[in-house]
Scaffold this active site. Structure first.
Site, PDB file in Angstrom:
ATOM      1  N   ASP A 299      -1.427  -1.974   9.579  1.00 49.41           N
ATOM      2  CA  ASP A 299      -1.163  -1.373  10.872  1.00 49.41           C
ATOM      3  C   ASP A 299      -1.515   0.123  10.918  1.00 49.41           C
ATOM      4  O   ASP A 299      -2.272   0.579  11.778  1.00 49.41           O
ATOM      5  CB  ASP A 299       0.343  -1.594  11.093  1.00 49.41           C
ATOM      6  CG  ASP A 299       0.790  -1.107  12.423  1.00 49.41           C
ATOM      7  OD1 ASP A 299       0.035  -1.321  13.365  1.00 49.41           O
ATOM      8  OD2 ASP A 299       1.872  -0.497  12.503  1.00 49.41           O
ATOM      9  N   GLY A 300      -1.002   0.859   9.938  1.00 53.42           N
ATOM     10  CA  GLY A 300      -1.239   2.308   9.891  1.00 53.42           C
ATOM     11  C   GLY A 300      -2.720   2.616   9.759  1.00 53.42           C
ATOM     12  O   GLY A 300      -3.263   3.494  10.451  1.00 53.42           O
TER      13      GLY A 300
ATOM     14  N   ASP B 252       3.083  -8.304   4.344  1.00 52.90           N
ATOM     15  CA  ASP B 252       4.187  -8.476   5.298  1.00 52.90           C
ATOM     16  C   ASP B 252       3.840  -9.427   6.444  1.00 52.90           C
ATOM     17  O   ASP B 252       4.730  -9.911   7.126  1.00 52.90           O
ATOM     18  CB  ASP B 252       4.589  -7.118   5.895  1.00 52.90           C
ATOM     19  CG  ASP B 252       4.987  -6.106   4.832  1.00 52.90           C
ATOM     20  OD1 ASP B 252       5.314  -6.530   3.713  1.00 52.90           O
ATOM     21  OD2 ASP B 252       4.967  -4.894   5.127  1.00 52.90           O
TER      22      ASP B 252
ATOM     23  N   ASP C 224      -1.451   9.569   2.282  1.00 56.21           N
ATOM     24  CA  ASP C 224      -2.291  10.616   2.883  1.00 56.21           C
ATOM     25  C   ASP C 224      -2.974  10.179   4.163  1.00 56.21           C
ATOM     26  O   ASP C 224      -4.193  10.081   4.246  1.00 56.21           O
ATOM     27  CB  ASP C 224      -3.333  11.065   1.850  1.00 56.21           C
ATOM     28  CG  ASP C 224      -2.658  11.562   0.590  1.00 56.21           C
ATOM     29  OD1 ASP C 224      -1.563  12.145   0.695  1.00 56.21           O
ATOM     30  OD2 ASP C 224      -3.221  11.362  -0.500  1.00 56.21           O
TER      31      ASP C 224
ATOM     32  N   HIS D 234       7.599  -5.043  -6.382  1.00 54.28           N
ATOM     33  CA  HIS D 234       6.136  -5.012  -6.317  1.00 54.28           C
ATOM     34  C   HIS D 234       5.436  -6.163  -7.039  1.00 54.28           C
ATOM     35  O   HIS D 234       4.215  -6.270  -6.951  1.00 54.28           O
ATOM     36  CB  HIS D 234       5.620  -3.656  -6.814  1.00 54.28           C
ATOM     37  CG  HIS D 234       5.998  -2.544  -5.889  1.00 54.28           C
ATOM     38  ND1 HIS D 234       7.264  -2.008  -5.863  1.00 54.28           N
ATOM     39  CD2 HIS D 234       5.299  -1.913  -4.921  1.00 54.28           C
ATOM     40  CE1 HIS D 234       7.321  -1.069  -4.931  1.00 54.28           C
ATOM     41  NE2 HIS D 234       6.149  -0.988  -4.347  1.00 54.28           N
TER      42      HIS D 234
ATOM     43  N   GLY E  43       8.779  -7.076   2.925  1.00 53.96           N
ATOM     44  CA  GLY E  43       8.426  -7.473   4.290  1.00 53.96           C
ATOM     45  C   GLY E  43       8.703  -6.407   5.333  1.00 53.96           C
ATOM     46  O   GLY E  43       8.421  -6.590   6.509  1.00 53.96           O
TER      47      GLY E  43
ATOM     48  N   GLU F  62      14.140  -7.307   2.608  1.00 58.22           N
ATOM     49  CA  GLU F  62      14.559  -5.916   2.348  1.00 58.22           C
ATOM     50  C   GLU F  62      15.033  -5.170   3.599  1.00 58.22           C
ATOM     51  O   GLU F  62      15.776  -4.195   3.510  1.00 58.22           O
ATOM     52  CB  GLU F  62      13.421  -5.138   1.684  1.00 58.22           C
ATOM     53  CG  GLU F  62      12.161  -5.050   2.540  1.00 58.22           C
ATOM     54  CD  GLU F  62      11.016  -4.312   1.872  1.00 58.22           C
ATOM     55  OE1 GLU F  62      11.147  -3.862   0.730  1.00 58.22           O
ATOM     56  OE2 GLU F  62       9.953  -4.189   2.526  1.00 58.22           O
TER      57      GLU F  62
HETATM   58  O1  F6P Z   1       3.897  -3.039   3.485  1.00 60.21           O
HETATM   59  C1  F6P Z   1       3.824  -3.629   2.229  1.00 60.21           C
HETATM   60  C2  F6P Z   1       5.025  -3.270   1.398  1.00 60.21           C
HETATM   61  O2  F6P Z   1       4.907  -3.936   0.159  1.00 60.21           O
HETATM   62  C3  F6P Z   1       6.364  -3.555   2.060  1.00 60.21           C
HETATM   63  O3  F6P Z   1       6.707  -4.913   2.024  1.00 60.21           O
HETATM   64  C4  F6P Z   1       7.259  -2.647   1.265  1.00 60.21           C
HETATM   65  O4  F6P Z   1       8.412  -2.266   1.969  1.00 60.21           O
HETATM   66  C5  F6P Z   1       6.380  -1.436   1.030  1.00 60.21           C
HETATM   67  O5  F6P Z   1       5.053  -1.873   1.142  1.00 60.21           O
HETATM   68  C6  F6P Z   1       6.595  -0.780  -0.303  1.00 60.21           C
HETATM   69  O6  F6P Z   1       5.864   0.382  -0.321  1.00 60.21           O
HETATM   70  P1  F6P Z   1       5.623   1.253  -1.648  1.00 60.21           P
HETATM   71  O7  F6P Z   1       4.466   0.607  -2.359  1.00 60.21           O
HETATM   72  O8  F6P Z   1       5.303   2.601  -1.127  1.00 60.21           O
HETATM   73  O9  F6P Z   1       6.865   1.192  -2.460  1.00 60.21           O
END
Ligand code: F6P
Length: 360
Positions: free
Chosen positions: A115-116, A139, A74, A284, A182, A234
């Site tokens: 960053d966001g 990351d 959001d 995760h 990452g 990834e």
């Molecule tokens: O930016 C952190 C991160 O864990 C990335 O390494 C990964 O691609 C992304 O978030 C995963 O996001 P989500 O929790 O939405 O699956």
């Protein structure tokens, strides 16, 4: 003071919150509040803003996740609104947010996020909100700080898993592919490959040639005996290829990555690799659990510094680690450019010196 955590969670968020709260309590008249689930707590009616009491922040620096909850969906400057046909339209709700924040009359807002989140901080600061950023992400892809907290914990988790995969690879003469997170930056993969002693490390910044990897794998086998451990980020992709994310769907600001380990496995087989291959996607787990000591320290120091900036009225800045000092940069600098692995860096050269192949 209002504190919030935004974007994906990361080990150390609670340590920052505790650092802010502890430092603020040394000053007379400062109370700390938290907005639940980033700025959603401010938008919600009734608002979800909680007072952070001593009891709530005691000992939380060792805990994973965030006591304030978070979201990477959001974004107030690109807010998803579901349309009657089920599609999503993105709107800018920053003026609405500024209005609500002004009504709340906080002297300072501390936005802990990647960053966001810091781009959101910048927009709000430009609209007059007294805001300070604290960088977070596993990351490690922010160029304005030498390191983000959470990164070292993610590397430790990945390295522990890698070590386990080495013993089973060796026992079965297998080639193990371990996929780490990452996004577009290969920091987690590179550090894990060096720490674990990988034969192959594939990162987004260095597109790979599948035939070179097959050659490297073959060189490790004799009469069917041998083993190989590969770390793949990834976001890694082959030369002239694109990232294939089997996770795919767009649930947040980014397209979800994940699944390149399976893609690589198939590419290796198609290129004639005869080794028995197994794939592990860490996912995760790299973000879960408590922070290691290094990240606790960094996060606590960031929290104290953010609070001090707020007490001094130095808004529009993000705390940062630079040359072993805790300092701050403007939000403009903070969000200027991401940090990627440089293929000509000492780190990559040293990894190659250790015999790690990048498939280039
Ligand atoms: O930016 C952190 C991160 O864990 C990335 O390494 C990964 O691609 C992304 O978030 C995963 O996001 P989500 O929790 O939405 O699956």
């Amino acid at each position: 003071m209002l504190v919030l955590t935004g974007g994906g969670d990361c080990p150390g968020l609670n340590a920052v919150i505790r650092g802010i709260a502890k430092r603020a309590r040394k000053e007379k008249g400062w109370e700390i509040y938290g907005s639940i689930e980033a700025f959603n707590g401010v938008f919600r009616e009734p608002q979800e803003i909680v007072k952070l009491t001593r009891r709530m922040t005691a000992g939380i620096h060792v805990k994973g996740g965030t006591i304030l909850k978070t979201t990477n969906k959001d974004n107030p400057i690109n807010y998803p609104v579901i349309q009657p046909d089920g599609s999503r339209k993105f709107i800018d709700r920053s003026d609405d947010l500024v209005k609500k924040l002004n009504e709340l009359k906080f002297d300072a807002i501390i936005n802990i996020g990647g960053d966001g989140s810091q781009k959101i901080s910048k927009v709000l600061f430009d609209k007059g909100i007294p805001i300070i950023g604290v960088p977070k992400t596993i990351d490690n892809d922010l160029s304005s700080t030498d390191m983000t907290f959470g990164f070292q914990t993610a590397v430790q988790i990945a390295t522990d898993s890698f070590d386990k995969l080495v013993t089973t690879a060796e026992s079965h003469n297998r080639t193990m592919i371990m996929e780490v997170m990452g996004r577009d930056a290969g920091w987690i993969a590179l550090h894990t490959a060096i720490a674990g002693g990988a034969e192959v490390c594939l990162i987004p910044e260095i597109p790979y040639d599948i035939n070179k990897i097959v050659k490297r794998i073959n060189s490790r086998y004799k009469n069917g005996r041998g083993f190989v451990n590969i770390v793949i980020s990834e976001g890694a992709k082959p030369k002239n290829g694109t990232v294939t994310a089997t996770a795919g769907e767009k649930t947040s600001e980014h397209v979800r990555l994940g699944g390149v380990a399976y893609q690589l496995s198939k590419q290796l087989k198609d290129a004639g690799c005869t080794a028995e291959i197994r794939e592990t996607v860490l996912g995760h787990t790299q973000r879960g659990g408590g922070p290691i000591a290094f990240d606790r320290v960094l996060a606590l120091l960031f929290g104290v510094k953010a609070c001090e900036l707020a007490l001094e009225g130095k808004f529009g800045r993000m705390v940062a680690l630079k040359n072993n000092s805790i300092t701050s940069v403007t939000l403009e600098e903070a969000t200027a450019e991401p940090s990627f692995v440089d293929k000509n860096s000492d780190l990559v050269k040293a990894a190659k010196g250790l015999g790690i192949s990048f498939g280039d």
